[in-house]
Design a protein around this motif. Structure first.
Motif, PDB file in Angstrom:
ATOM      1  N   TYR A  15       0.832  -1.209   0.000  1.00 18.17           N
ATOM      2  CA  TYR A  15       0.000   0.000   0.000  1.00 18.17           C
ATOM      3  C   TYR A  15       0.864   1.255   0.000  1.00 18.17           C
ATOM      4  CZ  TYR A  15      -2.469   3.857   2.210  1.00 18.17           C
ATOM      5  OH  TYR A  15      -2.955   5.095   2.521  1.00 18.17           O
ATOM      6  N   CYS A  16       1.804   1.330   0.940  1.00 19.51           N
ATOM      7  CA  CYS A  16       2.633   2.533   1.072  1.00 19.51           C
ATOM      8  C   CYS A  16       3.504   2.771  -0.154  1.00 19.51           C
ATOM      9  CB  CYS A  16       3.507   2.446   2.326  1.00 19.51           C
ATOM     10  SG  CYS A  16       2.563   2.568   3.863  1.00 19.51           S
ATOM     11  N   ALA A  17       4.014   1.694  -0.736  1.00 25.11           N
ATOM     12  CA  ALA A  17       4.874   1.847  -1.909  1.00 25.11           C
ATOM     13  C   ALA A  17       4.094   2.295  -3.142  1.00 25.11           C
ATOM     14  CB  ALA A  17       5.601   0.529  -2.197  1.00 25.11           C
ATOM     15  N   LEU A  18       2.834   1.865  -3.243  1.00 28.19           N
ATOM     16  CA  LEU A  18       2.077   2.145  -4.463  1.00 28.19           C
ATOM     17  C   LEU A  18       1.132   3.338  -4.385  1.00 28.19           C
ATOM     18  CD1 LEU A  18       1.153  -1.484  -5.620  1.00 28.19           C
ATOM     19  CD2 LEU A  18       3.032  -0.021  -6.402  1.00 28.19           C
ATOM     20  N   VAL A  19       0.744   3.758  -3.174  1.00 31.17           N
ATOM     21  CA  VAL A  19      -0.294   4.785  -3.067  1.00 31.17           C
ATOM     22  C   VAL A  19       0.143   6.117  -3.683  1.00 31.17           C
ATOM     23  CG1 VAL A  19       0.235   5.673  -0.758  1.00 31.17           C
ATOM     24  CG2 VAL A  19      -2.124   5.658  -1.566  1.00 31.17           C
ATOM     25  N   SER A  20       1.393   6.472  -3.520  1.00 31.52           N
ATOM     26  CA  SER A  20       1.825   7.752  -4.098  1.00 31.52           C
ATOM     27  C   SER A  20       2.003   7.677  -5.613  1.00 31.52           C
ATOM     28  CB  SER A  20       3.133   8.218  -3.447  1.00 31.52           C
ATOM     29  OG  SER A  20       4.189   7.370  -3.805  1.00 31.52           O
ATOM     30  N   ALA A  79       4.827  12.747  12.253  1.00 32.84           N
ATOM     31  CA  ALA A  79       5.999  13.629  12.336  1.00 32.84           C
ATOM     32  C   ALA A  79       7.098  13.128  11.400  1.00 32.84           C
ATOM     33  CB  ALA A  79       6.504  13.711  13.767  1.00 32.84           C
ATOM     34  N   LEU A  80       7.328  11.825  11.379  1.00 31.51           N
ATOM     35  CA  LEU A  80       8.330  11.242  10.478  1.00 31.51           C
ATOM     36  C   LEU A  80       7.925  11.461   9.025  1.00 31.51           C
ATOM     37  CD1 LEU A  80      10.831   9.468   9.897  1.00 31.51           C
ATOM     38  CD2 LEU A  80       9.301   7.498  10.037  1.00 31.51           C
ATOM     39  N   MET A  81       6.665  11.201   8.734  1.00 30.00           N
ATOM     40  CA  MET A  81       6.177  11.395   7.356  1.00 30.00           C
ATOM     41  C   MET A  81       6.342  12.849   6.929  1.00 30.00           C
ATOM     42  SD  MET A  81       4.775   9.944   4.749  1.00 30.00           S
ATOM     43  CE  MET A  81       3.563  10.058   3.451  1.00 30.00           C
ATOM     44  N   GLY A  82       6.015  13.782   7.815  1.00 32.81           N
ATOM     45  CA  GLY A  82       6.172  15.199   7.495  1.00 32.81           C
ATOM     46  C   GLY A  82       7.612  15.580   7.256  1.00 32.81           C
ATOM     47  N   ALA A  83       8.527  15.056   8.076  1.00 30.42           N
ATOM     48  CA  ALA A  83       9.953  15.370   7.915  1.00 30.42           C
ATOM     49  C   ALA A  83      10.494  14.831   6.594  1.00 30.42           C
ATOM     50  CB  ALA A  83      10.749  14.802   9.088  1.00 30.42           C
ATOM     51  N   VAL A  84      10.144  13.583   6.268  1.00 29.07           N
ATOM     52  CA  VAL A  84      10.632  12.996   5.012  1.00 29.07           C
ATOM     53  C   VAL A  84      10.020  13.723   3.819  1.00 29.07           C
ATOM     54  CG1 VAL A  84      10.679  10.910   3.588  1.00 29.07           C
ATOM     55  CG2 VAL A  84      11.089  10.746   6.039  1.00 29.07           C
ATOM     56  N   THR A  85       8.728  14.029   3.900  1.00 26.09           N
ATOM     57  CA  THR A  85       8.057  14.741   2.811  1.00 26.09           C
ATOM     58  C   THR A  85       8.655  16.128   2.616  1.00 26.09           C
ATOM     59  OG1 THR A  85       6.022  13.514   3.175  1.00 26.09           O
ATOM     60  CG2 THR A  85       5.826  15.593   1.997  1.00 26.09           C
ATOM     61  N   GLU A  86       8.909  16.809   3.731  1.00 23.61           N
ATOM     62  CA  GLU A  86       9.499  18.153   3.656  1.00 23.61           C
ATOM     63  C   GLU A  86      10.910  18.103   3.069  1.00 23.61           C
ATOM     64  OE1 GLU A  86       9.264  22.286   4.326  1.00 23.61           O
ATOM     65  OE2 GLU A  86       7.719  20.812   4.775  1.00 23.61           O
ATOM     66  N   GLY A  93       8.222   9.926   1.220  1.00 21.83           N
ATOM     67  CA  GLY A  93       7.583   9.720   2.518  1.00 21.83           C
ATOM     68  C   GLY A  93       6.854   8.388   2.558  1.00 21.83           C
ATOM     69  N   PHE A  94       6.112   8.084   1.501  1.00 22.77           N
ATOM     70  CA  PHE A  94       5.411   6.803   1.436  1.00 22.77           C
ATOM     71  C   PHE A  94       6.385   5.639   1.307  1.00 22.77           C
ATOM     72  CE2 PHE A  94       1.575   9.319   0.528  1.00 22.77           C
ATOM     73  CZ  PHE A  94       0.698   8.694   1.395  1.00 22.77           C
ATOM     74  N   ALA A  96       9.304   5.568   2.656  1.00 26.56           N
ATOM     75  CA  ALA A  96       9.833   5.399   4.018  1.00 26.56           C
ATOM     76  C   ALA A  96       8.857   4.587   4.861  1.00 26.56           C
ATOM     77  CB  ALA A  96      10.106   6.761   4.669  1.00 26.56           C
ATOM     78  N   LEU A  97       7.571   4.859   4.712  1.00 23.67           N
ATOM     79  CA  LEU A  97       6.570   4.082   5.448  1.00 23.67           C
ATOM     80  C   LEU A  97       6.550   2.627   4.980  1.00 23.67           C
ATOM     81  CD1 LEU A  97       3.609   6.616   5.656  1.00 23.67           C
ATOM     82  CD2 LEU A  97       5.186   5.936   7.474  1.00 23.67           C
ATOM     83  N   ALA A  98       6.742   2.398   3.696  1.00 19.34           N
ATOM     84  CA  ALA A  98       6.820   1.025   3.181  1.00 19.34           C
ATOM     85  C   ALA A  98       8.020   0.308   3.791  1.00 19.34           C
ATOM     86  CB  ALA A  98       6.916   1.026   1.654  1.00 19.34           C
ATOM     87  N   ALA A  99       9.133   1.010   3.910  1.00 20.64           N
ATOM     88  CA  ALA A  99      10.323   0.414   4.521  1.00 20.64           C
ATOM     89  C   ALA A  99      10.064   0.079   5.988  1.00 20.64           C
ATOM     90  CB  ALA A  99      11.520   1.359   4.387  1.00 20.64           C
ATOM     91  N   ILE A 100       9.364   0.940   6.699  1.00 22.77           N
ATOM     92  CA  ILE A 100       9.034   0.674   8.100  1.00 22.77           C
ATOM     93  C   ILE A 100       8.127  -0.552   8.204  1.00 22.77           C
ATOM     94  CG2 ILE A 100       7.770   1.567  10.104  1.00 22.77           C
ATOM     95  CD1 ILE A 100       8.869   4.358   9.292  1.00 22.77           C
ATOM     96  N   ALA A 101       7.180  -0.686   7.286  1.00 26.18           N
ATOM     97  CA  ALA A 101       6.314  -1.869   7.286  1.00 26.18           C
ATOM     98  C   ALA A 101       7.129  -3.134   7.028  1.00 26.18           C
ATOM     99  CB  ALA A 101       5.204  -1.726   6.240  1.00 26.18           C
ATOM    100  N   LEU A 102       8.108  -3.069   6.151  1.00 29.70           N
ATOM    101  CA  LEU A 102       8.974  -4.228   5.904  1.00 29.70           C
ATOM    102  C   LEU A 102       9.819  -4.558   7.127  1.00 29.70           C
ATOM    103  CD1 LEU A 102      10.088  -3.609   2.210  1.00 29.70           C
ATOM    104  CD2 LEU A 102       8.467  -5.322   3.077  1.00 29.70           C
ATOM    105  N   VAL A 103      10.274  -3.541   7.834  1.00 30.31           N
ATOM    106  CA  VAL A 103      11.006  -3.780   9.094  1.00 30.31           C
ATOM    107  C   VAL A 103      10.081  -4.469  10.094  1.00 30.31           C
ATOM    108  CG1 VAL A 103      12.062  -2.642  11.092  1.00 30.31           C
ATOM    109  CG2 VAL A 103      12.703  -1.950   8.773  1.00 30.31           C
TER     110      VAL A 103
END
Length: 116
Positions: A15-20, A79-86, A93-94, A96-103
């Protein structure tokens, strides 16, 4: 539980990898179903496992701890998503969230092997 949590982390990573990258609303609707299903199932299974081995008189304390950790994630995640997006872009950002889900997927496998 192990397979369900692993599968749900995989759904969240997809989801996170493909949504964006979704260019059509139909694709976004389908991806939202994947993300929602993965999130709901992980939450339910994690909550039940958090209190499974706890004596009944201490379960409310265990649930409070679970809720506190969940709340921490609800605060740090955006906060993490905002920092990566910024710093990079929404797409990264998405990713990064996909990587966190894999972790989370890998962490689940490692912890379950050690517990069993």
């Amino acid at each position: 539980d192990r397979r369900l949590i692993t599968g749900c982390f995989a759904l969240l990573a997809i989801y996170c990898a493909l949504v964006s990258l979704a260019e059509r609303m139909v694709a976004l609707y389908f991806l939202q179903m994947l993300g929602g299903t993965g999130t709901a199932a992980i939450f339910a299974v994690a909550m039940s496992n958090a209190i499974a081995e706890i004596p009944p008189e201490k379960r409310s304390t265990a649930m409070g701890f679970h809720q506190a950790i969940y709340g921490l994630g609800m605060t740090l995640g955006p906060a993490l998503m905002g920092a990566v997006t910024e710093g990079a872009s929404l797409m990264w950002g998405f990713f990064a969230l996909a990587a966190i889900a894999l972790v989370g997927l890998i962490f689940t496998q490692v912890v379950w092997k050690r517990l069993k």
